[in-house]
Design an enzyme around this catalytic site. Structure first.
Site, PDB file in Angstrom:
ATOM      1  N   GLY A   1       1.421   2.979  10.880  1.00  0.00           N
ATOM      2  CA  GLY A   1       2.094   4.249  10.588  1.00  0.00           C
ATOM      3  C   GLY A   1       3.257   4.578  11.501  1.00  0.00           C
TER       4      GLY A   1
ATOM      5  N   SER B   1       2.654  -1.700  10.627  1.00  0.00           N
ATOM      6  CA  SER B   1       4.097  -1.710  10.919  1.00  0.00           C
ATOM      7  C   SER B   1       4.781  -3.028  10.550  1.00  0.00           C
ATOM      8  CB  SER B   1       4.353  -1.369  12.383  1.00  0.00           C
ATOM      9  OG  SER B   1       3.875  -0.077  12.675  1.00  0.00           O
TER      10      SER B   1
ATOM     11  N   GLU C   1      -6.114  -4.620  10.726  1.00  0.00           N
ATOM     12  CA  GLU C   1      -5.112  -3.567  10.903  1.00  0.00           C
ATOM     13  C   GLU C   1      -5.477  -2.729  12.123  1.00  0.00           C
ATOM     14  OE1 GLU C   1      -2.851  -2.495   7.105  1.00  0.00           O
ATOM     15  OE2 GLU C   1      -4.628  -1.257   7.183  1.00  0.00           O
TER      16      GLU C   1
ATOM     17  N   ASN D   1       0.856  -1.189   0.000  1.00  0.00           N
ATOM     18  CA  ASN D   1       0.000   0.000   0.000  1.00  0.00           C
ATOM     19  C   ASN D   1       0.893   1.241   0.000  1.00  0.00           C
ATOM     20  OD1 ASN D   1      -1.915   1.952   0.413  1.00  0.00           O
ATOM     21  ND2 ASN D   1      -2.490   1.301   2.482  1.00  0.00           N
TER      22      ASN D   1
ATOM     23  N   HIS E   1     -10.033   1.360   4.593  1.00  0.00           N
ATOM     24  CA  HIS E   1      -8.768   1.546   5.320  1.00  0.00           C
ATOM     25  C   HIS E   1      -8.989   2.558   6.457  1.00  0.00           C
ATOM     26  CE1 HIS E   1      -4.669   2.691   6.250  1.00  0.00           C
ATOM     27  NE2 HIS E   1      -4.295   1.551   5.693  1.00  0.00           N
TER      28      HIS E   1
HETATM   29  P1  PGA Z   1       2.260   0.725   7.878  1.00  0.00           P
HETATM   30  O1  PGA Z   1       0.822   0.874   7.186  1.00  0.00           O
HETATM   31  O2  PGA Z   1       2.841  -0.576   7.392  1.00  0.00           O
HETATM   32  O3  PGA Z   1       3.038   1.909   7.407  1.00  0.00           O
HETATM   33  O4  PGA Z   1       2.030   0.730   9.369  1.00  0.00           O
HETATM   34  C1  PGA Z   1      -0.004  -0.239   6.993  1.00  0.00           C
HETATM   35  C2  PGA Z   1      -1.312   0.178   6.399  1.00  0.00           C
HETATM   36  O5  PGA Z   1      -1.845   1.222   6.798  1.00  0.00           O
HETATM   37  O6  PGA Z   1      -1.857  -0.506   5.511  1.00  0.00           O
END
Ligand code: PGA
Length: 258
Positions: free
Chosen positions: A171, A213, A165, A10, A95
């Site tokens: 993030g 993450s 998630e 993503n 999302h």
């Molecule tokens: P991240 O995002 O791997 O940067 O934590 C995952 C996502 O929001 O799909």
């Protein structure tokens, strides 16, 4: 027989121009050889889809969103038909970053429903904002699953992917990633909620993946102990070396266990 794992990159609102997006994808693709056990999917911003489709070859292309109407007066929206015409085969729905902008379960439910008419595979995201000691998050997740799948045609279950998630794990400001055990607990919950609603035999093909993450350091635990069907990868997918490591782990784990 071992099922293929799915890895979805993503890109979110990155990179900043088409040239950089092409370079990023090329840098990932040039090191991919003999990928057999992994379904790799790239989810760039809408405006790069057409260009990237030309170089993506056998890998999957996902949109980060779509709208539930076929056409008409919906300024700023993109229909599933437009995406199909570009060769898009997956769509991320609900999302948490879109939910934060106001999308609710009913809205996401309509997007899921429209995909009954389409070949596009839905990647439905769910996840709680906080983990409270009273386990309220279990009810919260159950509600998200039930409202997002309300009234759907059972045919969708044959292709549905659910991405767990937890918002607190996503993030650069994440508290931490979930543990493989926490993921497995939620995977079982999702299966249970769906089985009670749709019947066990109708949910056999639903895949449940982890996001939040994910990187080349923590992926191993999820593959070993989390029983995940795959991953939704944000930041780490913007770094070709990291993302290739993630692909290689996912790809080679079955061999390590052979
Ligand atoms: P991240 O995002 O791997 O940067 O934590 C995952 C996502 O929001 O799909």
């Amino acid at each position: 027989m071992l099922n293929k794992k799915i890895l979805i990159a993503n890109f979110k609102m990155n990179p900043q121009n088409s040239k950089e997006a092409t370079t990023l994808l090329k840098n990932i693709l040039k090191d991919l050889k003999n990928i057999k056990n992994t379904e790799i999917v790239f989810a760039p911003p809408f405006i790069y889809l057409e260009n990237l489709k030309k170089i993506i070859k056998k890998y999957g292309l996902a949109s980060q969103n779509l709208f539930y109407q076929d056409n008409g007066a919906y300024t700023g929206e993109i229909s599933y038909k437009m995406l199909e015409n570009l060769g898009v085969n997956y769509a991320i729905l609900g999302h948490s970053e879109r939910r934060a902008l106001g999308e609710d379960n009913n809205f996401i439910n309509q997007k899921l429903k429209v995909l009954t008419k389409s070949s596009i595979i839905p990647i439905l995201c769910i996840g709680e904002k906080v983990r409270d000691d009273n386990h309220e998050y279990v009810n919260f997740l159950q509600n998200q699953i039930l409202e997002c799948t309300e009234g759907i045609n059972k045919k969708i279950l044959e292709k549905l992917i659910i991405a767990y998630e937890p918002v607190w794990a996503i993030g650069k400001d994440a508290d931490r990633e979930a543990t493989p055990e926490e993921f497995l607990e939620i995977k079982i919950l999702i299966k249970k909620v769906l089985a009670l609603k749709f019947g066990v035999k109708n949910i056999n093909n639903v895949r449940i993946i982890y996001g939040g993450s994910v990187d080349d350091k923590n992926i191993f635990g999820f593959l070993e102990k989390g029983e995940t069907d795959g991953f939704l990868v944000g930041r780490a997918s913007l770094y070709p070396k990291k993302f290739i490591k993630i692909i290689n782990y996912t790809e080679n784990l079955p061999k390590m266990h052979a």
